[in-house]
Design a protein around this motif. Structure first.
Motif, PDB file in Angstrom:
ATOM      1  N   UNK A  98       2.484  -8.923 -11.062  1.00  0.00           N
ATOM      2  CA  UNK A  98       2.215  -9.955 -12.029  1.00  0.00           C
ATOM      3  C   UNK A  98       3.521 -10.176 -13.023  1.00  0.00           C
ATOM      4  N   UNK A  99       4.013 -11.419 -13.221  1.00  0.00           N
ATOM      5  CA  UNK A  99       4.957 -11.697 -13.995  1.00  0.00           C
ATOM      6  C   UNK A  99       4.853 -11.167 -15.314  1.00  0.00           C
ATOM      7  N   UNK A 100       5.824 -10.669 -16.038  1.00  0.00           N
ATOM      8  CA  UNK A 100       5.788 -10.129 -17.331  1.00  0.00           C
ATOM      9  C   UNK A 100       5.405  -8.786 -17.604  1.00  0.00           C
ATOM     10  N   UNK A 101       4.911  -8.167 -16.737  1.00  0.00           N
ATOM     11  CA  UNK A 101       4.371  -6.706 -16.762  1.00  0.00           C
ATOM     12  C   UNK A 101       5.414  -5.692 -16.608  1.00  0.00           C
ATOM     13  N   UNK A 102       5.375  -4.493 -17.343  1.00  0.00           N
ATOM     14  CA  UNK A 102       6.476  -3.626 -17.181  1.00  0.00           C
ATOM     15  C   UNK A 102       6.059  -2.919 -15.906  1.00  0.00           C
ATOM     16  N   UNK A 103       6.986  -2.389 -14.967  1.00  0.00           N
ATOM     17  CA  UNK A 103       6.798  -1.716 -13.647  1.00  0.00           C
ATOM     18  C   UNK A 103       6.297  -0.232 -14.388  1.00  0.00           C
ATOM     19  N   UNK A 104       4.847  -0.075 -13.285  1.00  0.00           N
ATOM     20  CA  UNK A 104       4.151   1.344 -13.489  1.00  0.00           C
ATOM     21  C   UNK A 104       4.170   1.926 -12.184  1.00  0.00           C
ATOM     22  N   UNK A 105       3.907   3.352 -12.361  1.00  0.00           N
ATOM     23  CA  UNK A 105       3.848   4.232 -11.201  1.00  0.00           C
ATOM     24  C   UNK A 105       2.935   5.267 -11.618  1.00  0.00           C
ATOM     25  N   UNK A 106       2.801   6.161 -10.629  1.00  0.00           N
ATOM     26  CA  UNK A 106       1.974   7.549 -10.973  1.00  0.00           C
ATOM     27  C   UNK A 106       2.740   8.612  -9.926  1.00  0.00           C
ATOM     28  N   UNK A 107       2.048   9.706  -9.735  1.00  0.00           N
ATOM     29  CA  UNK A 107       2.871  10.912  -9.107  1.00  0.00           C
ATOM     30  C   UNK A 107       2.769  10.661  -7.707  1.00  0.00           C
ATOM     31  N   UNK A 108       1.833  10.128  -7.056  1.00  0.00           N
ATOM     32  CA  UNK A 108       1.880   9.966  -5.473  1.00  0.00           C
ATOM     33  C   UNK A 108       2.022   8.383  -5.107  1.00  0.00           C
ATOM     34  N   UNK A 109       2.458   7.510  -6.227  1.00  0.00           N
ATOM     35  CA  UNK A 109       2.930   6.303  -5.564  1.00  0.00           C
ATOM     36  C   UNK A 109       3.943   6.183  -4.496  1.00  0.00           C
ATOM     37  N   UNK A 110       4.985   6.837  -4.485  1.00  0.00           N
ATOM     38  CA  UNK A 110       5.723   6.608  -3.221  1.00  0.00           C
ATOM     39  C   UNK A 110       5.302   7.038  -2.062  1.00  0.00           C
ATOM     40  N   UNK A 111       4.318   8.153  -2.070  1.00  0.00           N
ATOM     41  CA  UNK A 111       3.570   8.536  -0.594  1.00  0.00           C
ATOM     42  C   UNK A 111       2.625   7.440  -0.434  1.00  0.00           C
ATOM     43  N   UNK A 112       1.728   6.819  -1.168  1.00  0.00           N
ATOM     44  CA  UNK A 112       1.066   5.896  -0.987  1.00  0.00           C
ATOM     45  C   UNK A 112       1.654   4.546  -0.414  1.00  0.00           C
ATOM     46  N   UNK A 113       2.832   4.220  -1.078  1.00  0.00           N
ATOM     47  CA  UNK A 113       3.444   2.845  -0.834  1.00  0.00           C
ATOM     48  C   UNK A 113       4.178   3.026   0.432  1.00  0.00           C
ATOM     49  N   UNK A 114       4.706   4.211   0.814  1.00  0.00           N
ATOM     50  CA  UNK A 114       5.254   4.252   2.364  1.00  0.00           C
ATOM     51  C   UNK A 114       4.256   3.825   3.602  1.00  0.00           C
ATOM     52  N   UNK A 115       2.855   3.895   3.002  1.00  0.00           N
ATOM     53  CA  UNK A 115       1.702   3.938   4.274  1.00  0.00           C
ATOM     54  C   UNK A 115       1.100   2.227   3.723  1.00  0.00           C
ATOM     55  N   UNK A 116       1.024   1.969   2.580  1.00  0.00           N
ATOM     56  CA  UNK A 116       0.328   0.780   2.369  1.00  0.00           C
ATOM     57  C   UNK A 116       1.197  -0.421   1.518  1.00  0.00           C
ATOM     58  N   UNK A 117       2.502  -0.026   1.433  1.00  0.00           N
ATOM     59  CA  UNK A 117       3.425  -1.130   0.636  1.00  0.00           C
ATOM     60  C   UNK A 117       3.791  -2.189   1.464  1.00  0.00           C
ATOM     61  N   UNK A 118       3.651  -2.396   2.835  1.00  0.00           N
ATOM     62  CA  UNK A 118       3.865  -3.359   3.792  1.00  0.00           C
ATOM     63  C   UNK A 118       2.562  -4.206   4.061  1.00  0.00           C
ATOM     64  N   UNK A 119       1.476  -3.681   3.583  1.00  0.00           N
ATOM     65  CA  UNK A 119       0.213  -4.436   3.772  1.00  0.00           C
ATOM     66  C   UNK A 119      -0.159  -5.225   2.648  1.00  0.00           C
ATOM     67  N   UNK A 120      -0.590  -6.542   2.906  1.00  0.00           N
ATOM     68  CA  UNK A 120      -0.999  -7.483   1.953  1.00  0.00           C
ATOM     69  C   UNK A 120      -2.277  -6.917   1.037  1.00  0.00           C
ATOM     70  N   UNK A 121      -2.503  -7.689  -0.281  1.00  0.00           N
ATOM     71  CA  UNK A 121      -3.504  -7.154  -1.049  1.00  0.00           C
ATOM     72  C   UNK A 121      -4.642  -7.138  -0.542  1.00  0.00           C
TER      73      UNK A 121
END
Length: 312
Positions: A82-105
């Protein structure tokens, strides 16, 4: 409760969660999760890998942990998109994003929905299986000897017909029990999907009715605004006509009875009077419009309160 289940509680450690995600992110595991309806078998494999590395968790705990991480990842990813929001993350975000990052919402939502459906199917199967076991134990109790004793005819049929005798004597076979379990699970799943569709269509109908009501109110407001503007224009034209007539009469009188200087003074006085009259008429028109708008706002507020009460 056995010793394994007693040792499965407690908080998840970081290294334990990291190992869980690394096993879950394996391409072969992902293929099995995407294709399997009852994915508890896949999570049994994941729990076994954790046990081999010194972490004792049940398959259900592994599935619940993955589901919570997926929900958290979906919320963080939606906020970052969403536009205007600061980027957030958490400890396991990169591991989850490696699998789910390319999938649509919508696919992330579908994965969570399939996980819920799988849990529903597992619970329904376990419930029906437990009911059949209870019925079998009840039939084998000493209080019901007529259910356990076989008639000579059934015994002869079993000796002569083999496996088909159990069906002739009324004893359910493993295949029949499996078909009954499958049929019960399918019925429960179909009922769940039908109820979900009914709730969805009712919500859409309610939204459509609200949109129609809002459109009718907007059209009514436009018609009222046009009518008010027409009345104001008619009133202004009448005032200007009367002032022009009065100005012409005064100018004719001034030409006959006064000098050029007095005529100019009379013209200035008439223009000032015209200006004051126009200001007064304009103020009256604005007061009328403001009163009409206040009445519309009050009417819309009461209408929204009624809609909210019906929605609740």
């Amino acid at each position: 409760m056995d010793a394994v289940e007693q040792n499965c509680g407690g908080m998840w450690k970081n290294e334990e969660t990291t190992l869980l995600l690394s096993v879950w992110a394996d391409s072969e595991i992902q293929k099995q999760l995407m294709s399997a309806m009852r994915n508890i078998r896949v999570y049994e494999k994941i729990a076994k890998v954790l046990a081999d590395n010194g972490f004792t968790r049940t398959p259900q705990q592994c599935r619940d942990k993955i589901k919570k991480l997926r929900v958290h990842y979906k919320n963080i990813k939606g906020s970052n998109n969403r536009k205007g929001n600061s980027r957030k993350t958490f400890l396991y975000y990169e591991q989850m994003d490696s699998v789910l990052g390319s999938r649509p919402v919508n696919e992330l939502n579908e994965g969570l929905f399939n996980s819920s459906i799988s849990t529903c199917v597992e619970n329904a199967t376990m419930k029906q299986h437990g009911t059949e076991q209870d019925n079998w134990r009840h039939s084998q109790s000493p209080e019901h000897p007529q259910m356990t004793a076989r008639t000579p005819r059934c015994q002869d049929q079993q000796e002569g017909a083999g496996s088909s005798s159990s069906w002739l004597c009324g004893t359910p076979t493993a295949a029949n029990r499996g078909r009954k379990r499958k049929s019960g699970v399918e019925r429960e799943l179909i009922n769940y999907l039908r109820e979900s569709d009914e709730r969805y269509f009712k919500l859409q109908e309610k939204k459509l009715e609200l949109a129609r009501e809002r459109h009718r109110n907007e059209m009514q407001e436009k018609c009222e605004d046009r009518e008010a503007n027409r009345q104001n224009d008619t009133l202004l034209i009448g005032v200007l006509s009367s002032l022009a007539t009065s100005l012409g009469q005064n100018l004719d009188n001034a030409k006959i009875e006064s000098s050029p200087k007095e005529q100019r003074s009379a013209i200035v006085a008439l223009v000032k009077q015209l200006q004051e009259d126009l200001k007064s008429e304009h103020q009256q028109a604005m007061d009328t419009l403001k009163k009409m708008h206040d009445e519309k706002i009050a009417l819309m507020s009461s209408f929204l309160d009624v809609l909210e009460q019906h929605t609740e």
